[in-house]
Design a protein around this motif. Structure first.
Motif, short mmCIF file in Angstrom:
data_model
loop_
_atom_site.label_atom_id
_atom_site.label_comp_id
_atom_site.label_asym_id
_atom_site.label_seq_id
_atom_site.Cartn_x
_atom_site.Cartn_y
_atom_site.Cartn_z
N VAL A 192 43.49 50.36 41.19
CA VAL A 192 42.16 49.97 40.74
C VAL A 192 42.05 48.45 40.68
CG1 VAL A 192 42.74 50.03 38.26
CG2 VAL A 192 40.38 50.41 39.00
N ALA A 193 43.15 47.78 40.37
CA ALA A 193 43.13 46.31 40.36
C ALA A 193 42.97 45.76 41.76
CB ALA A 193 44.41 45.78 39.72
N VAL A 194 43.60 46.43 42.74
CA VAL A 194 43.44 46.00 44.14
C VAL A 194 41.99 46.15 44.58
CG1 VAL A 194 44.09 46.48 46.53
CG2 VAL A 194 45.83 46.53 44.74
N ALA A 195 41.38 47.28 44.25
CA ALA A 195 40.00 47.53 44.63
C ALA A 195 39.05 46.51 44.01
CB ALA A 195 39.59 48.95 44.24
N VAL A 196 39.24 46.27 42.72
CA VAL A 196 38.35 45.34 42.02
C VAL A 196 38.53 43.92 42.54
CG1 VAL A 196 37.85 44.30 39.77
CG2 VAL A 196 38.16 46.76 39.95
N SER A 197 39.79 43.51 42.74
CA SER A 197 40.01 42.14 43.23
C SER A 197 39.56 41.99 44.67
CB SER A 197 41.50 41.77 43.09
OG SER A 197 42.32 42.70 43.78
N GLY A 198 39.60 43.08 45.46
CA GLY A 198 39.07 43.01 46.82
C GLY A 198 37.57 42.76 46.82
N VAL A 199 36.86 43.46 45.96
CA VAL A 199 35.42 43.21 45.81
C VAL A 199 35.18 41.80 45.31
CG1 VAL A 199 33.34 43.92 44.58
CG2 VAL A 199 34.93 45.64 45.43
N GLN A 200 36.07 41.33 44.46
CA GLN A 200 35.95 39.97 43.92
C GLN A 200 36.08 38.93 45.02
OE1 GLN A 200 39.32 38.45 41.64
NE2 GLN A 200 37.90 38.05 39.95
N VAL A 201 36.99 39.14 45.96
CA VAL A 201 37.15 38.19 47.07
C VAL A 201 35.88 38.15 47.92
CG1 VAL A 201 38.40 37.77 49.22
CG2 VAL A 201 39.65 38.35 47.15
N ILE A 202 35.33 39.33 48.22
CA ILE A 202 34.10 39.38 49.02
C ILE A 202 32.97 38.68 48.30
CG2 ILE A 202 32.39 40.94 50.01
CD1 ILE A 202 34.62 43.00 50.36
N SER A 203 32.86 38.93 47.00
CA SER A 203 31.80 38.29 46.21
C SER A 203 31.97 36.77 46.17
CB SER A 203 31.80 38.86 44.79
OG SER A 203 30.85 38.22 43.99
N ILE A 330 39.07 36.32 35.76
CA ILE A 330 40.28 36.89 35.22
C ILE A 330 40.38 38.35 35.60
CG2 ILE A 330 41.59 37.32 33.11
CD1 ILE A 330 40.01 35.10 31.84
N VAL A 331 41.57 38.79 35.96
CA VAL A 331 41.78 40.19 36.29
C VAL A 331 43.00 40.69 35.53
CG1 VAL A 331 42.49 41.78 38.12
CG2 VAL A 331 40.70 40.14 38.55
N LEU A 332 42.94 41.88 35.04
CA LEU A 332 44.08 42.50 34.39
C LEU A 332 44.79 43.40 35.38
CD1 LEU A 332 45.63 43.10 31.74
CD2 LEU A 332 44.21 45.11 31.54
N SER A 333 46.06 43.16 35.57
CA SER A 333 46.85 44.06 36.42
C SER A 333 48.14 44.34 35.66
CB SER A 333 47.15 43.41 37.76
OG SER A 333 47.96 44.22 38.55
N GLN A 334 48.00 45.08 34.59
CA GLN A 334 49.06 45.33 33.64
C GLN A 334 49.43 44.04 32.93
OE1 GLN A 334 50.05 48.37 32.88
NE2 GLN A 334 48.57 49.03 34.38
N ALA A 335 48.71 43.01 33.15
CA ALA A 335 48.88 41.76 32.44
C ALA A 335 47.59 41.00 32.59
CB ALA A 335 50.03 40.95 33.03
N VAL A 336 47.37 40.05 31.72
CA VAL A 336 46.12 39.31 31.77
C VAL A 336 46.36 37.89 32.25
CG1 VAL A 336 44.99 40.68 30.02
CG2 VAL A 336 46.29 38.68 29.36
N PHE A 337 45.35 37.33 32.87
CA PHE A 337 45.39 35.93 33.28
C PHE A 337 44.63 35.15 32.22
CE2 PHE A 337 45.88 32.54 36.17
CZ PHE A 337 44.76 31.77 36.09
#
Length: 501
Positions: A192-203, A330-337
């Protein structure tokens, strides 16, 4: 004939004797007997593709809401653009979420034996769906910064509460299906983090394409992006509820999870049970320890796994202070930035920092997902608690490596020649860092509740779900410790008041 019949030897024959057994060789110790039975995890044929895919979906549901909320930080920032709350909002949101999650997770872990996981799962997903729907509504109106600030913090804490109950119920059931189901659950959390961050890159690319590095958005693009994030999140949670309903109706689920799905005794029933036991057992009978004592006992047995999985995310959290990014991206992928004003900047001046930040999240999350995915192949599995603890500790070596990158420690850029002066090399290091995060954490979560590979459980099936929920609690404990420490690390990097600046 008569003489032979009259012979005593003819009437009486010695009965063949079994091989003599020395009584001293019989070990009546219950733990040893259990070990001799060699209890194992459920056979692989029970864990078919449908079970694994449903656990994959449930893993996505566990972290989907938080990933979307964190990814919507640019939208939150646009709502707080003219408020002094903007600079500290991300720190307070991440800390509020992780603290609430840890506190509620402790309660959820302690009460897991007294609840039916299917009911708790359905209830948690329903609440998460409602909370995400409320976030969707915030994209249609603009409240005052103070009200918006308080609502988002409340919503985050509420999602942390529902997520904690969902996490314990899902991991408890997955542990009964064995390491393959746990691996699918962990992979779903990373996917789910990959999917969300992929959309984030496009955006991000759409936002900065053809615009100067100093371009500042008016907030409309962030608002549209947040609307779609929240809407799709709500729909996916509804889908996960349908998938879970399908799974609990499967015969294999009713067979494997019967020990958890059986109706628990009420307080009155427990009292009667204790009276009945009192008639036939001694007053000092402690065969049924309290849940708290049981959890502490299992935690002590699995201390190596728990320290290893907690430290994985503490290290990941510390490293991500040195990763590039807008403080509200910021994205959470079992950890936060954590929100910091200093970060690694692209060495190529033609690369927009916002796009560079979005890409780095995607690279880390892809590595994290692949690290979890390889755990589905037996050749890459490591079950030894000592080896896993060593691998977790070895990730500390990434700290000096990241410090060699193009870190800017102040609000203004400073020209200097970093030791690692390549964006491509930085991304490669980041990829392996993500791989190690997913790989070690998944192995710890798979090993801790495994009857077959964890001799510390001594073959006790009743400890499997407890071991899984305790390990999950330690995982979140590592996140929380790092999140609270984010204020101190931020102060070191920016030489500022981390609670105000």
């Amino acid at each position: 004939m008569s003489s032979s019949l009259g012979s005593p030897e003819a009437l009486y024959h010695a009965i063949p004797q079994l091989e003599e057994v020395n009584a001293s060789q019989i070990n009546l110790d219950s733990d040893t007997l259990e070990l001799n039975l060699a209890p194992t995890d459920p056979p692989a044929f029970l864990i078919d593709s449908s079970i694994r895919w449903i656990h994959f979906v449930l893993g996505c549901a566990v972290l989907l809401s938080w990933n979307v909320v964190i990814t919507a930080m640019p939208f939150f920032a646009s709502r707080l653009a003219h408020s002094s709350l903007r600079s500290t909002f991300a720190s307070y949101l991440t800390t509020t979420f992780t603290l609430a999650n840890l506190i509620v997770l402790a309660h959820a872990t302690a009460t897991s034996k007294h609840t039916i996981p299917s009911r708790r799962t359905r209830s948690a997903i329903a609440w998460l769906t409602l909370l995400n729907f409320l976030l969707t509504l915030t994209t249609f109106f603009t409240p005052s910064p103070g009200i918006f600030f308080a609502f988002i913090l409340f919503n985050g804490a509420a999602q942390a509460t529902a997520g904690a109950y969902l996490q314990t119920s899902v991991i408890a059931v997955a542990s009964l299906f064995g390491p393959p189901a746990v691996q699918s659950l962990m992979s779903g959390q990373a996917a789910v983090a990959v999917a969300v961050s992929g959309v984030q890159v496009i955006s991000a690319y759409a936002s900065v394409h053809g615009k100067p590095r100093t371009f500042a958005s008016d907030g409309s693009a962030e608002e549209r992006s947040a609307y779609w994030f929240f809407s799709l999140s709500t729909l996916f949670l509804l889908f996960s509820l349908v998938a879970h309903t399908w799974m609990i109706r499967m015969p294999v689920y009713q067979h494997v999870a019967v020990s958890l799905e059986t109706e628990r005794k009420t307080a009155g029933d427990v009292g009667h049970e204790e009276e009945r036991r009192g008639l036939v057992s001694s007053p000092n009978d402690t065969s049924l320890p309290s849940d708290r004592q049981n959890a502490i006992r299992v935690a002590r047995l699995n201390i190596s796994y728990e320290v290893a999985v907690a430290y994985v995310f503490v290290v990941t959290l510390v490293h991500r202070f040195t990763l590039p990014g807008n403080p509200f991206l910021i994205v959470l992928s079992q950890a936060v930035f954590p929100p910091i004003t200093t970060s690694v900047q692209p060495t190529n001046l033609a690369t927009h920092p916002l796009l560079f930040s979005a890409v780095h999240f995607l690279v880390f999350n892809i590595g994290d997902f692949l690290g979890r995915y390889v755990c589905s192949f037996p050749a890459f599995l490591v079950w030894s608690a000592k080896r896993l603890l060593t691998l977790s500790a070895a990730r500390t070596l990434f700290i000096p490596i990241f410090l060699m990158c193009n870190i800017q420690r102040g609000p203004t850029a400073v020209d200097y020649n970093p030791i690692i002066n390549s964006d491509l090399l930085f991304m490669l290091i980041l990829f392996f860092f993500g791989c190690s995060n997913g790989y070690v954490s998944s192995l710890c979560m798979m090993s801790a509740p495994s009857l077959e590979h964890n001799p510390r459980l001594k073959g006790r099936p009743e400890d499997v779900d407890v071991a899984a929920t305790v390990a999950s609690f330690c995982l979140v404990g590592g996140l929380t410790a790092g999140s609270v420490a984010s204020f101190a690390v931020k102060a070191v990097f920016c030489s500022c008041n981390p609670f105000m600046d």
